[in-house]
Design a protein around this motif. Structure first.
Motif, PDB file in Angstrom:
ATOM      1  N   THR A   1       0.822  -1.211   0.000  1.00  0.00           N
ATOM      2  CA  THR A   1       0.000   0.000   0.000  1.00  0.00           C
ATOM      3  C   THR A   1       0.862   1.270   0.000  1.00  0.00           C
ATOM      4  OG1 THR A   1      -0.168  -0.169   2.397  1.00  0.00           O
ATOM      5  CG2 THR A   1      -1.999  -1.086   1.110  1.00  0.00           C
ATOM      6  N   HIS A   2       2.162   1.101  -0.067  1.00  0.00           N
ATOM      7  CA  HIS A   2       3.146   2.171  -0.225  1.00  0.00           C
ATOM      8  C   HIS A   2       3.204   3.167   0.927  1.00  0.00           C
ATOM      9  CE1 HIS A   2       2.927   1.429  -4.848  1.00  0.00           C
ATOM     10  NE2 HIS A   2       3.358   0.386  -4.184  1.00  0.00           N
ATOM     11  N   HIS A   3       2.619   2.822   2.075  1.00  0.00           N
ATOM     12  CA  HIS A   3       2.670   3.722   3.228  1.00  0.00           C
ATOM     13  C   HIS A   3       3.911   3.488   4.090  1.00  0.00           C
ATOM     14  CE1 HIS A   3       1.185   0.107   5.147  1.00  0.00           C
ATOM     15  NE2 HIS A   3       1.465   0.661   6.313  1.00  0.00           N
TER      16      HIS A   3
ATOM     17  N   HIS B   1       7.557   4.335   8.460  1.00  0.00           N
ATOM     18  CA  HIS B   1       6.114   4.091   8.411  1.00  0.00           C
ATOM     19  C   HIS B   1       5.380   5.430   8.406  1.00  0.00           C
ATOM     20  CE1 HIS B   1       2.134   2.784   9.665  1.00  0.00           C
ATOM     21  NE2 HIS B   1       2.506   1.535   9.424  1.00  0.00           N
TER      22      HIS B   1
ATOM     23  N   THR C   1      -2.342   4.131   8.457  1.00  0.00           N
ATOM     24  CA  THR C   1      -2.504   4.567   7.071  1.00  0.00           C
ATOM     25  C   THR C   1      -2.611   3.398   6.095  1.00  0.00           C
ATOM     26  OG1 THR C   1      -0.106   4.903   7.051  1.00  0.00           O
ATOM     27  CG2 THR C   1      -1.500   6.864   7.327  1.00  0.00           C
TER      28      THR C   1
ATOM     29  N   PHE D   1      -0.411   7.878  -1.578  1.00  0.00           N
ATOM     30  CA  PHE D   1       0.983   7.440  -1.531  1.00  0.00           C
ATOM     31  C   PHE D   1       1.465   7.062  -2.922  1.00  0.00           C
ATOM     32  CE2 PHE D   1      -0.753   6.544   2.642  1.00  0.00           C
ATOM     33  CZ  PHE D   1       0.228   7.066   3.480  1.00  0.00           C
TER      34      PHE D   1
ATOM     35  N   CYS E   1       3.965  11.352  -0.519  1.00  0.00           N
ATOM     36  CA  CYS E   1       2.659  11.168   0.114  1.00  0.00           C
ATOM     37  C   CYS E   1       1.971  12.521   0.258  1.00  0.00           C
ATOM     38  CB  CYS E   1       2.793  10.467   1.452  1.00  0.00           C
ATOM     39  SG  CYS E   1       4.052  11.127   2.527  1.00  0.00           S
TER      40      CYS E   1
ATOM     41  N   ILE F   1      -4.028  12.445   3.885  1.00  0.00           N
ATOM     42  CA  ILE F   1      -3.937  11.547   5.035  1.00  0.00           C
ATOM     43  C   ILE F   1      -4.659  12.169   6.232  1.00  0.00           C
ATOM     44  CG2 ILE F   1      -2.356  10.454   6.680  1.00  0.00           C
ATOM     45  CD1 ILE F   1      -0.280  10.416   4.303  1.00  0.00           C
TER      46      ILE F   1
ATOM     47  N   TYR G   1      -6.232  10.437   9.768  1.00  0.00           N
ATOM     48  CA  TYR G   1      -5.068   9.720  10.271  1.00  0.00           C
ATOM     49  C   TYR G   1      -3.938  10.683  10.625  1.00  0.00           C
ATOM     50  CZ  TYR G   1      -7.565   5.787   8.299  1.00  0.00           C
ATOM     51  OH  TYR G   1      -8.528   4.869   8.007  1.00  0.00           O
TER      52      TYR G   1
ATOM     53  N   THR H   1       5.460  10.032  11.635  1.00  0.00           N
ATOM     54  CA  THR H   1       6.124   8.940  10.926  1.00  0.00           C
ATOM     55  C   THR H   1       7.205   8.289  11.787  1.00  0.00           C
ATOM     56  OG1 THR H   1       5.665  10.025   8.821  1.00  0.00           O
ATOM     57  CG2 THR H   1       7.454   8.408   8.840  1.00  0.00           C
TER      58      THR H   1
END
Length: 161
Positions: free
Chosen positions: A64-66, A81, A86, A94, A113, A118, A123, A127
């Motif tokens: 999911t590329h998060h 992350h 996310t 993303f 992103c 987000i 959310y 990170t």
């Protein structure tokens, strides 16, 4: 990947995002905040671009590329992350610019992103940057301050010997 030469007991990590470096305890997720996911720090990002904090290889890009796990030549693996929970966005907001197995150079953009998207989805964008291989680090050190993506020596990971 083999590393030849003098073995260092620490790895200098550049800031992978622009924003404020904060302790993991400020992450609104118990697993990260209590260190259950591993040693690390977090960045409250001001820009939606994750850059390579050192030369290395993408060990794993989450579908999911998060999030992704990157590996340094020392064997140190870091999980970056983006945001909390996310994964529920199923990749919306993303864009990965690398894939699992890719080599990269320090400063190269790995992920983009949309921080507003987000946040609008409810959310947090904080990170976590976590040592992914639990036998990899003795401790993670940094000065909690505002950093720019690519800023050298933002984080120091002391490796287990």
């Amino acid at each position: 990947m083999k590393w030849f030469g003098k073995k260092s007991n620490s790895v200098s990590v550049a800031a992978p995002l622009s924003g404020k470096l904060v302790p993991l305890s400020e992450v609104p997720d118990e697993a990260f905040a209590q260190g259950l996911m591993g040693e690390g720090v977090a960045i409250e990002p001001t820009e939606g671009r994750v850059i390579a904090p050192f030369d290395g290889v993408v060990s794993h890009l989450i579908d999911t590329h998060h999030a992704l796990i990157i590996e340094h030549s020392s064997g140190l693996q870091l999980l970056i992350h983006v945001g909390i929970n996310t994964v529920a966005l199923n990749g919306e907001g993303f864009k990965a610019l690398v894939k699992t197995g890719d080599s990269f150079k320090a400063g190269q953009t790995l992920l983009e992103c949309d921080l507003d998207k987000i946040r609008d989805a409810g959310y947090p964008v904080i990170t976590p940057i976590i040592v992914a291989n639990e036998d990899g680090a003795e401790k993670v050190e940094c000065t909690f301050k505002t950093v720019n993506a690519g800023e050298p020596d933002a984080i120091k990971v002391v490796l287990k010997t």
